[in-house]
Write a protein that holds these residues in place. Structure first.
Motif, PDB file in Angstrom:
ATOM      1  N   LEU A  32       0.815  -1.222   0.000  1.00  0.00           N
ATOM      2  CA  LEU A  32       0.000   0.000   0.000  1.00  0.00           C
ATOM      3  C   LEU A  32       0.846   1.267   0.000  1.00  0.00           C
ATOM      4  O   LEU A  32       0.293   2.373   0.097  1.00  0.00           O
ATOM      5  N   ALA A  33       2.152   1.137  -0.132  1.00  0.00           N
ATOM      6  CA  ALA A  33       3.030   2.310  -0.131  1.00  0.00           C
ATOM      7  C   ALA A  33       2.655   3.346  -1.187  1.00  0.00           C
ATOM      8  O   ALA A  33       2.700   4.554  -0.908  1.00  0.00           O
ATOM      9  N   PRO A  34       2.275   2.960  -2.413  1.00  0.00           N
ATOM     10  CA  PRO A  34       1.907   3.987  -3.396  1.00  0.00           C
ATOM     11  C   PRO A  34       0.696   4.825  -2.967  1.00  0.00           C
ATOM     12  O   PRO A  34       0.593   5.992  -3.359  1.00  0.00           O
ATOM     13  N   VAL A  35      -0.187   4.241  -2.179  1.00  0.00           N
ATOM     14  CA  VAL A  35      -1.356   4.997  -1.707  1.00  0.00           C
ATOM     15  C   VAL A  35      -0.922   6.041  -0.686  1.00  0.00           C
ATOM     16  O   VAL A  35      -1.356   7.201  -0.734  1.00  0.00           O
ATOM     17  N   LEU A  36      -0.056   5.654   0.224  1.00  0.00           N
ATOM     18  CA  LEU A  36       0.454   6.616   1.193  1.00  0.00           C
ATOM     19  C   LEU A  36       1.251   7.712   0.490  1.00  0.00           C
ATOM     20  O   LEU A  36       1.118   8.898   0.827  1.00  0.00           O
ATOM     21  N   ASP A  37       2.033   7.335  -0.490  1.00  0.00           N
ATOM     22  CA  ASP A  37       2.792   8.340  -1.250  1.00  0.00           C
ATOM     23  C   ASP A  37       1.844   9.338  -1.917  1.00  0.00           C
ATOM     24  O   ASP A  37       2.128  10.554  -1.947  1.00  0.00           O
ATOM     25  N   LEU A  38       0.736   8.837  -2.451  1.00  0.00           N
ATOM     26  CA  LEU A  38      -0.246   9.709  -3.094  1.00  0.00           C
ATOM     27  C   LEU A  38      -0.828  10.710  -2.100  1.00  0.00           C
ATOM     28  O   LEU A  38      -0.910  11.917  -2.383  1.00  0.00           O
ATOM     29  N   VAL A  39      -1.207  10.222  -0.929  1.00  0.00           N
ATOM     30  CA  VAL A  39      -1.783  11.107   0.091  1.00  0.00           C
ATOM     31  C   VAL A  39      -0.773  12.175   0.508  1.00  0.00           C
ATOM     32  O   VAL A  39      -1.096  13.373   0.584  1.00  0.00           O
ATOM     33  N   LEU A  40       0.456  11.758   0.761  1.00  0.00           N
ATOM     34  CA  LEU A  40       1.468  12.707   1.223  1.00  0.00           C
ATOM     35  C   LEU A  40       1.827  13.715   0.134  1.00  0.00           C
ATOM     36  O   LEU A  40       2.070  14.899   0.420  1.00  0.00           O
ATOM     37  N   GLU A  41       1.863  13.267  -1.106  1.00  0.00           N
ATOM     38  CA  GLU A  41       2.152  14.186  -2.207  1.00  0.00           C
ATOM     39  C   GLU A  41       1.085  15.274  -2.296  1.00  0.00           C
ATOM     40  O   GLU A  41       1.398  16.467  -2.423  1.00  0.00           O
ATOM     41  N   ARG A  42      -0.174  14.868  -2.222  1.00  0.00           N
ATOM     42  CA  ARG A  42      -1.254  15.844  -2.325  1.00  0.00           C
ATOM     43  C   ARG A  42      -1.356  16.706  -1.070  1.00  0.00           C
ATOM     44  O   ARG A  42      -1.781  17.861  -1.143  1.00  0.00           O
ATOM     45  N   ALA A  43      -0.992  16.149   0.075  1.00  0.00           N
ATOM     46  CA  ALA A  43      -1.056  16.932   1.319  1.00  0.00           C
ATOM     47  C   ALA A  43       0.018  18.011   1.348  1.00  0.00           C
ATOM     48  O   ALA A  43      -0.147  19.037   2.017  1.00  0.00           O
ATOM     49  N   ASP A  44       1.135  17.778   0.641  1.00  0.00           N
ATOM     50  CA  ASP A  44       2.202  18.763   0.541  1.00  0.00           C
ATOM     51  C   ASP A  44       2.596  19.267   1.932  1.00  0.00           C
ATOM     52  O   ASP A  44       2.584  20.473   2.216  1.00  0.00           O
ATOM     53  N   LEU A  45       2.948  18.328   2.795  1.00  0.00           N
ATOM     54  CA  LEU A  45       3.301  18.679   4.165  1.00  0.00           C
ATOM     55  C   LEU A  45       4.657  19.367   4.211  1.00  0.00           C
ATOM     56  O   LEU A  45       5.624  18.901   3.615  1.00  0.00           O
ATOM     57  N   THR A  46       4.717  20.461   4.925  1.00  0.00           N
ATOM     58  CA  THR A  46       5.945  21.241   5.057  1.00  0.00           C
ATOM     59  C   THR A  46       6.290  21.393   6.534  1.00  0.00           C
ATOM     60  O   THR A  46       5.433  21.232   7.411  1.00  0.00           O
ATOM     61  N   PRO A  47       7.551  21.698   6.840  1.00  0.00           N
ATOM     62  CA  PRO A  47       7.960  21.827   8.240  1.00  0.00           C
ATOM     63  C   PRO A  47       7.077  22.807   9.023  1.00  0.00           C
ATOM     64  O   PRO A  47       6.738  23.882   8.534  1.00  0.00           O
ATOM     65  N   GLY A  48       6.715  22.370  10.219  1.00  0.00           N
ATOM     66  CA  GLY A  48       5.942  23.224  11.112  1.00  0.00           C
ATOM     67  C   GLY A  48       4.447  22.975  11.095  1.00  0.00           C
ATOM     68  O   GLY A  48       3.735  23.480  11.981  1.00  0.00           O
ATOM     69  N   LEU A  49       3.937  22.219  10.124  1.00  0.00           N
ATOM     70  CA  LEU A  49       2.500  21.978  10.060  1.00  0.00           C
ATOM     71  C   LEU A  49       2.061  21.026  11.171  1.00  0.00           C
ATOM     72  O   LEU A  49       2.804  20.149  11.601  1.00  0.00           O
ATOM     73  N   THR A  58      -1.324   1.052  12.188  1.00  0.00           N
ATOM     74  CA  THR A  58      -0.091   0.729  12.913  1.00  0.00           C
ATOM     75  C   THR A  58       0.991   1.780  12.733  1.00  0.00           C
ATOM     76  O   THR A  58       2.142   1.552  13.099  1.00  0.00           O
ATOM     77  N   GLY A  59       0.641   2.930  12.159  1.00  0.00           N
ATOM     78  CA  GLY A  59       1.513   4.093  12.248  1.00  0.00           C
ATOM     79  C   GLY A  59       2.372   4.462  11.064  1.00  0.00           C
ATOM     80  O   GLY A  59       3.105   5.458  11.131  1.00  0.00           O
ATOM     81  N   ALA A  60       2.282   3.735   9.946  1.00  0.00           N
ATOM     82  CA  ALA A  60       3.130   4.079   8.795  1.00  0.00           C
ATOM     83  C   ALA A  60       2.875   5.497   8.318  1.00  0.00           C
ATOM     84  O   ALA A  60       3.812   6.251   8.024  1.00  0.00           O
ATOM     85  N   SER A  61       1.614   5.887   8.259  1.00  0.00           N
ATOM     86  CA  SER A  61       1.269   7.225   7.770  1.00  0.00           C
ATOM     87  C   SER A  61       1.678   8.296   8.772  1.00  0.00           C
ATOM     88  O   SER A  61       2.165   9.373   8.383  1.00  0.00           O
ATOM     89  N   THR A  62       1.495   8.045  10.054  1.00  0.00           N
ATOM     90  CA  THR A  62       1.863   9.027  11.071  1.00  0.00           C
ATOM     91  C   THR A  62       3.368   9.252  11.088  1.00  0.00           C
ATOM     92  O   THR A  62       3.847  10.388  11.174  1.00  0.00           O
ATOM     93  N   VAL A  63       4.129   8.175  11.008  1.00  0.00           N
ATOM     94  CA  VAL A  63       5.592   8.288  10.995  1.00  0.00           C
ATOM     95  C   VAL A  63       6.054   9.088   9.780  1.00  0.00           C
ATOM     96  O   VAL A  63       6.896   9.991   9.888  1.00  0.00           O
ATOM     97  N   ALA A  64       5.494   8.780   8.611  1.00  0.00           N
ATOM     98  CA  ALA A  64       5.890   9.501   7.395  1.00  0.00           C
ATOM     99  C   ALA A  64       5.527  10.979   7.492  1.00  0.00           C
ATOM    100  O   ALA A  64       6.313  11.852   7.107  1.00  0.00           O
ATOM    101  N   ALA A  65       4.345  11.276   8.018  1.00  0.00           N
ATOM    102  CA  ALA A  65       3.928  12.668   8.148  1.00  0.00           C
ATOM    103  C   ALA A  65       4.791  13.412   9.167  1.00  0.00           C
ATOM    104  O   ALA A  65       5.149  14.580   8.965  1.00  0.00           O
ATOM    105  N   ALA A  66       5.129  12.737  10.273  1.00  0.00           N
ATOM    106  CA  ALA A  66       5.963  13.378  11.304  1.00  0.00           C
ATOM    107  C   ALA A  66       7.337  13.724  10.758  1.00  0.00           C
ATOM    108  O   ALA A  66       7.917  14.766  11.091  1.00  0.00           O
ATOM    109  N   ARG A  67       7.879  12.871   9.914  1.00  0.00           N
ATOM    110  CA  ARG A  67       9.159  13.179   9.285  1.00  0.00           C
ATOM    111  C   ARG A  67       9.024  14.391   8.361  1.00  0.00           C
ATOM    112  O   ARG A  67       9.919  15.239   8.292  1.00  0.00           O
ATOM    113  N   ALA A  68       7.902  14.473   7.661  1.00  0.00           N
ATOM    114  CA  ALA A  68       7.711  15.564   6.699  1.00  0.00           C
ATOM    115  C   ALA A  68       7.566  16.915   7.386  1.00  0.00           C
ATOM    116  O   ALA A  68       8.073  17.927   6.889  1.00  0.00           O
TER     117      ALA A  68
END
Length: 285
Positions: A32-49, A58-68
């Motif tokens: 399901l990694a391509p789906v998470l990549d799609l969400v994060l790409e469209r969310a365009d998360l930047t530092p400080g958000l 189980t946290g894959a999306s939260t971990v990726a977002a926290a890094r972003a």
């Protein structure tokens, strides 16, 4: 935990079928990694958000977002399953992400702190609400005025062999369990884009849009391994559980799934075509 979705809380928190996702966490995250990549790409998360991750599992999306969003940002992962959240917290701690936190919550009714989040995201966490309008309304309260929502959901059954092939194989062998409404809470509840954008509009959201996005989900090391995973979780697993199927039943279904998945091997690499519905909106300013 305050909840309006008791069946979902029981399924994802206590049932053998729901908690199997813990057993197959790495394999599912891979496919399901391509789906998470799609969400994060469209969310365009930047530092400080400040981010709210709905149905974080189980946290894959939260971990990726926290890094972003970096240490100056923050991500709150919310899920209805305590076992999933325990695992998610372990994963965040293991990679040193103090800017990730987790909350046991039914996002339809949870009293999130109002107007504290810039973005709400979800990879397959929004299709299980008994009352989607109430859920979107409640999630929006956590957003600052103008805050954004970006959610991914499965498209139609016919466009997603991940669901269609195991479902057909399992029901052909064991029979059909009781049918639920086409839009009943479940993985395919948001397959109708126009219906969902209408629900989001009714919840008071603005700039609502939805689009089908074709993706290819990477298979595992072999077609056999890919078929095994798709037999052990998802629609086949639910059919097997409903009919109290045996290991022999599971093997028969897996062989049928494997035969169909052979059609999706490209250059010797297994994978599954998919259509993901990507929804976006904003809280009214």
């Amino acid at each position: 935990m305050q909840t309006a979705n008791e069946d979902q809380a029981e399924y994802w928190g206590n049932s053998e079928s729901g908690t199997k996702w813990l057993t197959f966490e790495d394999k599912l995250d891979h496919m399901l990694a391509p789906v998470l990549d799609l969400v994060l790409e469209r969310a365009d998360l930047t530092p400080g958000l400040r981010v709210l991750d709905i149905g974080c599992g189980t946290g894959a999306s939260t971990v990726a977002a926290a890094r972003a969003v970096g240490p100056e940002g923050h991500v709150l992962g919310a899920d209805i399953s305590a076992p999933f959240l325990d695992r998610a917290a372990q994963r965040a701690d293991a990679v040193g992400l103090p800017n990730a936190a987790f909350q046991l919550a039914d996002a339809q009714v949870a009293p999130f702190e109002p107007e504290t989040r810039d973005v709400a995201i979800s990879r397959f966490g929004v299709m299980f609400f008994d009352d989607p309008v109430a859920a979107f309304t409640n999630i929006a309260k956590a957003l600052v005025p103008g805050g954004r929502m970006i959610f991914a959901a499965w498209g139609p059954l016919s466009d997603n062999p991940w669901f269609r092939v195991p479902h057909v194989a399992a029901t052909a062998h064991l029979g059909h369990p009781p049918k639920y409404g086409r839009h009943a809470p479940g993985p395919l509840a948001f397959q109708d884009i126009d219906r969902v954008t209408g629900l989001m509009t009714r919840a008071g959201l603005r700039d609502v849009s939805g689009e089908p996005v074709p993706l290819r989900l990477p298979g595992l090391n072999s077609v056999e391994d890919t078929a095994s995973l798709c037999t052990r979780v998802g629609p086949a697993a639910r059919v097997i559980a409903h009919f109290d199927g045996s290991e022999d039943d599971a093997r028969i279904i897996q062989r049928a799934v494997q035969g169909e998945f052979e059609h999706f091997v490209v250059d010797g690499i297994p994978g599954l075509p998919a259509v993901i519905n990507l929804f976006q909106a904003r809280r009214a300013a």
